[in-house]
Structures are given as structure tokens and as C-alpha cells.
Design a protein around this motif. Structure first.
Motif, PDB file in Angstrom:
ATOM      1  N   UNK A 145       0.847  -1.203   0.000  1.00 22.96           N
ATOM      2  CA  UNK A 145       0.000   0.000   0.000  1.00 22.96           C
ATOM      3  C   UNK A 145       0.879   1.249   0.000  1.00 22.96           C
ATOM      4  N   UNK A 146       1.948   1.223   0.784  1.00 22.21           N
ATOM      5  CA  UNK A 146       2.864   2.365   0.862  1.00 22.21           C
ATOM      6  C   UNK A 146       3.507   2.616  -0.506  1.00 22.21           C
ATOM      7  N   UNK A 147       3.950   1.533  -1.132  1.00 21.09           N
ATOM      8  CA  UNK A 147       4.572   1.663  -2.455  1.00 21.09           C
ATOM      9  C   UNK A 147       3.551   2.190  -3.468  1.00 21.09           C
ATOM     10  N   UNK A 148       2.324   1.665  -3.397  1.00 22.15           N
ATOM     11  CA  UNK A 148       1.272   2.126  -4.309  1.00 22.15           C
ATOM     12  C   UNK A 148       0.962   3.600  -4.089  1.00 22.15           C
ATOM     13  N   UNK A 149       0.975   4.041  -2.839  1.00 22.20           N
ATOM     14  CA  UNK A 149       0.713   5.451  -2.534  1.00 22.20           C
ATOM     15  C   UNK A 149       1.822   6.327  -3.093  1.00 22.20           C
TER      16      UNK A 149
END
Length: 115
Positions: free
Chosen positions: A96-100
């Protein structure tokens, strides 16, 4: 010569069956009385109590060891399961962090410059 008293036959038989016939000779054999001193008796009782208490404690210790092993196995499996869940959650959070970050970078790239 000693005279035996005249006893009817039935009474004589009855007395003889109980060993009460005056003509019957008995052999008496006396054995020395074997007895233990008070100290020996107390020592034996204390020894028996000590053995019973020891057996009880040994049983309690074995039961405790079995319970400990069972708990270790249960906690070990639970810990592995929890670590697996935590690892999966961390991976999900990293995704999720990478996607954000990627979404933020894309948004900056398509944003018109401020003038």
C-alpha cells in the motif's frame, strides 16, 4: 492312682473337642515375644510417610512437566501463526505504501506547473 471324674460320654466328647479333657496333655511351646521399640516403630512410620510424600511430589512434578511441554507446543504453533499473519500484514502495508508513493509521483508528474 488318680481317679477320673465320671462324665457322661456326650459331655466328655464336648470337652475333648474344646481341649478341656483333664487327661489330655498339651505341649506348650513358648516363643520369645518379638516386639519393636517405640523408636523403631516411629522410624518405620516416618519412612513410609516420607516415601508416600516423595511419590506424590514426583507425580506432581511429572504432571507439571507434561503441562509445560503441552503449553510450549501450543504457544509455539500460535507464535508461528501470529508471526505469519504479522508478516503478511507488513507486506500488505508495504504494498500500500509503495502504491501510494507511485500514485503521488504520477499525480506530481501530471500536475500543471504553478506560475
Amino acid at each position: 492312682m488318680t481317679m477320673r471324674p465320671v462324665i457322661p460320654i456326650s459331655a466328655r466328647r464336648l470337652r475333648m473337642s474344646f481341649g478341656l479333657d483333664p487327661c489330655t496333655r498339651r505341649r506348650v511351646h513358648a516363643t520369645p515375644r518379638v516386639s519393636k521399640s517405640v523408636k523403631e516403630k516411629i522410624s518405620e512410620v516416618a519412612d513410609k510417610v516420607n516415601k508416600k510424600v516423595g511419590e506424590g511430589l514426583a507425580t506432581a512434578i511429572e504432571t507439571g512437566e507434561k503441562a509445560t511441554e503441552k503449553t510450549k507446543k501450543t504457544l509455539g504453533a500460535t507464535t508461528k501463526h501470529a508471526k505469519g499473519k504479522a508478516k503478511g500484514a507488513k507486506e500488505g502495508a508495504d504494498e500500500i505504501k509503495q502504491g501510494t508513493k507511485e500514485t503521488g509521483n504520477d499525480a506530481r508528474a501530471h500536475q500543471p506547473p504553478f506560475s
